[in-house]
Scaffold this active site. Structure first.
Site, PDB file in Angstrom:
ATOM      1  CB  SER A 299       5.330  -1.814  12.285  1.00 58.52           C
ATOM      2  OG  SER A 299       4.726  -0.771  12.678  1.00 58.52           O
TER       3      SER A 299
ATOM      4  CG  HIS B 195      -5.792   1.515   5.260  1.00 63.05           C
ATOM      5  ND1 HIS B 195      -5.383   2.534   6.164  1.00 63.05           N
ATOM      6  CD2 HIS B 195      -4.872   0.811   5.167  1.00 63.05           C
ATOM      7  CE1 HIS B 195      -4.097   2.276   6.700  1.00 63.05           C
ATOM      8  NE2 HIS B 195      -3.809   1.347   5.696  1.00 63.05           N
TER       9      HIS B 195
ATOM     10  N   GLY C  28       2.388   1.892  10.902  1.00 57.82           N
ATOM     11  CA  GLY C  28       3.275   3.157  10.789  1.00 57.82           C
ATOM     12  C   GLY C  28       3.995   3.487  12.053  1.00 57.82           C
TER      13      GLY C  28
ATOM     14  CE  LYS D 287      -0.222   3.089   4.751  1.00 53.79           C
ATOM     15  NZ  LYS D 287      -0.113   3.254   6.217  1.00 53.79           N
TER      16      LYS D 287
ATOM     17  CD  GLU E 200      -3.349  -3.070   7.530  1.00 53.50           C
ATOM     18  OE1 GLU E 200      -2.347  -3.072   7.058  1.00 53.50           O
ATOM     19  OE2 GLU E 200      -3.875  -1.848   7.466  1.00 53.50           O
TER      20      GLU E 200
ATOM     21  CD  GLU F 239      -2.950   5.158   6.948  1.00 55.30           C
ATOM     22  OE1 GLU F 239      -2.958   5.296   5.601  1.00 55.30           O
ATOM     23  OE2 GLU F 239      -1.845   4.780   7.624  1.00 55.30           O
TER      24      GLU F 239
ATOM     25  CG  ASN G 241      -1.767   1.189   1.493  1.00 55.51           C
ATOM     26  OD1 ASN G 241      -1.852   2.053   0.481  1.00 55.51           O
ATOM     27  ND2 ASN G 241      -2.392   1.306   2.326  1.00 55.51           N
TER      28      ASN G 241
END
Ligand code: PGA
Length: 254
Positions: free
Chosen positions: A212, A94, A172, A11, A166, A96, A9
């Site tokens: 991560s 996701h 991250g 991003k 996730e 985010e 991904n």
């Protein structure tokens, strides 16, 4: 046995020329992989050029999101019809998107339904926040996100789906989830699908871990029985790291 799935991904990173450079490097290194399916998810703007660059390769293309309507007055959104000409996969839900763009569980469910209706395989992201984890709510949150996300699908459609566990606290942050915890949640995910759609459906669904993942820890996840692959953010922008991650899933070590 499910083919392993390793998804990058990207991003909101890389310009089109930068993506072209990375794709060229990845193509050379990933060409030999057989037991693992590798997917990269660049920005919308790069999907069209990337589809040409990857046309004859074994690297598949995915989008990072989609909208659930097919066309119309939805400024700034991207239609599943438009995507379906160029990508095979689409990331949906996701954290985010949930955090910054207000994608609720119900919106995620509509996006999953739209993806499947247009023959795109959704990679459905689910995961608890740090607070939820600390309150012992990880499993409840993940199960509830997943149940809503797949609520419009039939048992046959479930076969097209991958579910990425996730944990939000691992994305991250460098705080990777313990492999045993990922295995446990992957088993919970499969058990829910089995309860809702039966054993065959639960065995066909690919369950990924994300958060991560690096070239150094990928092998720990490749060993897990319930985990069929990984969803990689930061490390997917580095061709050497991403290649090592993909290679960790080939041959399948189960
Ligand atoms: P990360 O991101 O690998 O950078 O933690 C994972 C993701 O957001 O899918």
């Amino acid at each position: 046995m499910n083919k392993s799935l390793v998804v990058g991904n990207w991003k909101m990173n890389l310009t089109v020329p930068e993506s072209t450079v990375l794709i060229e490097k990845l193509k050379k290194e990933l060409v030999k992989l057989k037991a693992v399916e590798v997917v990269i998810c660049p920005s919308y703007l790069d999907i069209y050029p990337a589809s040409k660059e990857l046309a004859e390769s074994n690297v598949a293309l995915g989008a990072q999101d989609l909208f659930y309507e097919e066309e119309g007055a939805y400024t700034g959104e991207v239609s599943p019809i438009a995507l379906s000409h160029f990508v095979k996969y689409v990331i949906v839900g996701h954290s985010e998107r949930r955090m910054h763009f207000g994608d609720t569980d119900k919106v995620v469910a509509r996006k999953v339904e739209a993806a499947v209706a247009h023959e795109l395989s959704p990679v459905i992201c689910v995961g608890e926040s740090l607070h939820e984890k600390e309150d012992g709510l990880g499993k409840v949150v993940v199960m509830s996100q997943l149940e809503t996300a797949i609520s419009h699908l039939t048992a046959a459609e479930i076969a097209e789906v991958a579910v990425a566990y996730e944990p939000v606290w691992a994305i991250g942050t460098g705080h990777v989830c313990k492999p045993a915890e990922a295995e446990n949640m992957a088993a919970n995910i499969r058990a829910l699908i089995k309860a809702l759609y039966g054993e065959k459906a639960s065995e066909g669904v690919r369950v990924l871990y994300g958060g991560s993942v690096t070239d150094e820890n990928a092998a720990d996840f490749a060993k897990l029985k319930q985990v069929d692959g990984v969803l990689v953010g930061g490390a997917s922008l580095d061709h050497e790291k991403f290649t090592k991650i993909a290679k960790a899933f080939e041959p399948k070590k189960k």
